[in-house]
Design a protein around this motif. Structure first.
Motif, short mmCIF file in Angstrom:
data_model
loop_
_atom_site.label_atom_id
_atom_site.label_comp_id
_atom_site.label_asym_id
_atom_site.label_seq_id
_atom_site.Cartn_x
_atom_site.Cartn_y
_atom_site.Cartn_z
N ASN A 1 -12.08 5.51 -3.54
CA ASN A 1 -12.96 4.88 -4.53
C ASN A 1 -12.41 3.54 -5.00
O ASN A 1 -13.15 2.55 -5.10
CB ASN A 1 -13.14 5.81 -5.74
N VAL A 2 -11.11 3.49 -5.28
CA VAL A 2 -10.50 2.25 -5.77
C VAL A 2 -10.55 1.15 -4.71
O VAL A 2 -10.89 0.00 -5.00
CB VAL A 2 -9.04 2.50 -6.20
N LEU A 3 -10.22 1.49 -3.46
CA LEU A 3 -10.23 0.50 -2.39
C LEU A 3 -11.62 -0.08 -2.17
O LEU A 3 -11.78 -1.27 -1.92
CB LEU A 3 -9.71 1.11 -1.09
N THR A 4 -12.63 0.76 -2.27
CA THR A 4 -13.99 0.28 -2.08
C THR A 4 -14.43 -0.61 -3.23
O THR A 4 -15.10 -1.63 -3.03
CB THR A 4 -14.96 1.46 -1.92
N VAL A 5 -14.07 -0.23 -4.45
CA VAL A 5 -14.41 -1.06 -5.61
C VAL A 5 -13.73 -2.43 -5.51
O VAL A 5 -14.32 -3.47 -5.79
CB VAL A 5 -14.00 -0.36 -6.92
N LEU A 6 -12.46 -2.43 -5.08
CA LEU A 6 -11.74 -3.71 -4.90
C LEU A 6 -12.31 -4.51 -3.75
O LEU A 6 -12.15 -5.74 -3.71
CB LEU A 6 -10.25 -3.43 -4.67
N ILE B 1 -9.53 9.40 -5.06
CA ILE B 1 -9.30 8.29 -5.99
C ILE B 1 -8.97 7.01 -5.24
O ILE B 1 -9.49 5.92 -5.55
CB ILE B 1 -8.15 8.65 -6.96
N ILE B 2 -8.13 7.10 -4.22
CA ILE B 2 -7.73 5.93 -3.44
C ILE B 2 -8.92 5.31 -2.73
O ILE B 2 -9.11 4.09 -2.73
CB ILE B 2 -6.63 6.30 -2.43
N SER C 1 -15.58 13.54 -6.88
CA SER C 1 -14.54 13.22 -7.87
C SER C 1 -14.58 14.11 -9.11
O SER C 1 -13.54 14.68 -9.49
CB SER C 1 -14.64 11.75 -8.28
N ILE D 1 0.83 6.92 -6.62
CA ILE D 1 -0.35 7.71 -6.98
C ILE D 1 -0.13 9.18 -6.65
O ILE D 1 -0.40 10.08 -7.46
CB ILE D 1 -1.60 7.17 -6.25
N TYR E 1 0.82 -1.22 0.00
CA TYR E 1 0.00 0.00 0.00
C TYR E 1 0.85 1.26 0.00
O TYR E 1 0.54 2.22 -0.72
CB TYR E 1 -0.93 -0.02 1.21
N THR F 1 -16.99 6.89 0.84
CA THR F 1 -16.88 6.56 -0.58
C THR F 1 -18.00 7.19 -1.38
O THR F 1 -17.79 7.68 -2.50
CB THR F 1 -16.89 5.04 -0.78
#
Length: 236
Positions: free
Chosen positions: A168-173, A165-166, A212, A76, A69, A205
């Protein structure tokens, strides 16, 4: 300078850094020490965070996720903020900065669920999440101001856009295997002391998705403005 003196200087600088005292680490001579400190503390925090989590996978138990991480987060931050023309900006310096925030995650490793009820432990973990997040964001603002020499609205954009951005990405993953399922309800056997914190993450999120596009437009406008200002300065 002996190895003991180098380690002591790193630890002293780290303490001052966490207390929001402006510092200037000796990256030329002690860069490897700061980097090692960041990786080791991130690893310890990762192991401590997941050791009693029944939903964690092997790589999370081993603390590998937390180590990866800091490298990913640094990349990033470095990539997104670089077009804003910050000073003293290199991937290594950003990586060391992110690593120096790792000890704050030790709060996550406190096994509050062993000493308090599930409801109390969930509330405490929400507070831990809020404290660590606010502390790290504050340190990022200070880093961008004192080291990167950014000013005003540019600091605001440079700090918030990567964080949005981070999140959003962590939640999607869905790395915690629970963030989306919370909305449908968890079985009693699936509940843990971290579930309330995950619910807060879901709310954050939601607002991150809304913010965003606004932050992205402001970021593009700021990049263009700073590019034109730099060209104008060179022309003079």
């Amino acid at each position: 300078m002996t190895r003991f003196q180098k380690v002591r200087e790193v630890l002293t600088t780290e303490l001052e850094f966490l207390l929001f005292t402006p510092v200037k680490p000796d990256l030329k001579n002690l860069g490897h020490y700061y980097l090692a400190f960041g990786v080791i503390t991130a690893w310890i925090a990762g192991v401590g965070r997941y050791w009693d989590n029944p939903r964690a996978e092997l790589w999370q138990y081993l603390g590998l996720g937390s180590v990866a991480y800091i490298f990913i987060l640094s990349a990033i931050l470095w990539l997104i903020i670089k077009p804003l023309r910050p000073e003293n900006w290199s991937y290594k310096s950003v990586l060391i900065f992110v690593g120096m925030t790792s000890p704050l995650a030790f709060l996550y490793a406190i096994p509050v669920e062993r000493y308090y009820s599930l409801e109390t432990a969930q509330a405490m973990n929400v507070w831990f999440l809020a404290i660590v997040a606010a502390w790290r964001v504050g340190l990022l603002f200070q880093y961008l101001k004192h080291s990167a020499k950014l000013r005003g609205f540019t600091i605001f954009i440079a700090a918030l856009l990567p964080l949005v951005i981070i999140v959003n990405v962590l939640t999607v993953l869905n790395l915690e295997h629970v963030v989306f399922r919370i909305m449908a309800g968890l079985e009693p056997s699936e509940q843990s002391a971290n579930d309330a914190a995950y619910a807060i993450l879901f709310v954050i999120t939601f607002f991150s998705f809304l913010a965003s596009p606004i932050l992205l437009i402001a970021y593009i406008a700021t990049v263009i403005q700073r590019y034109r200002a730099a060209r104008s300065t060179k022309a003079e």
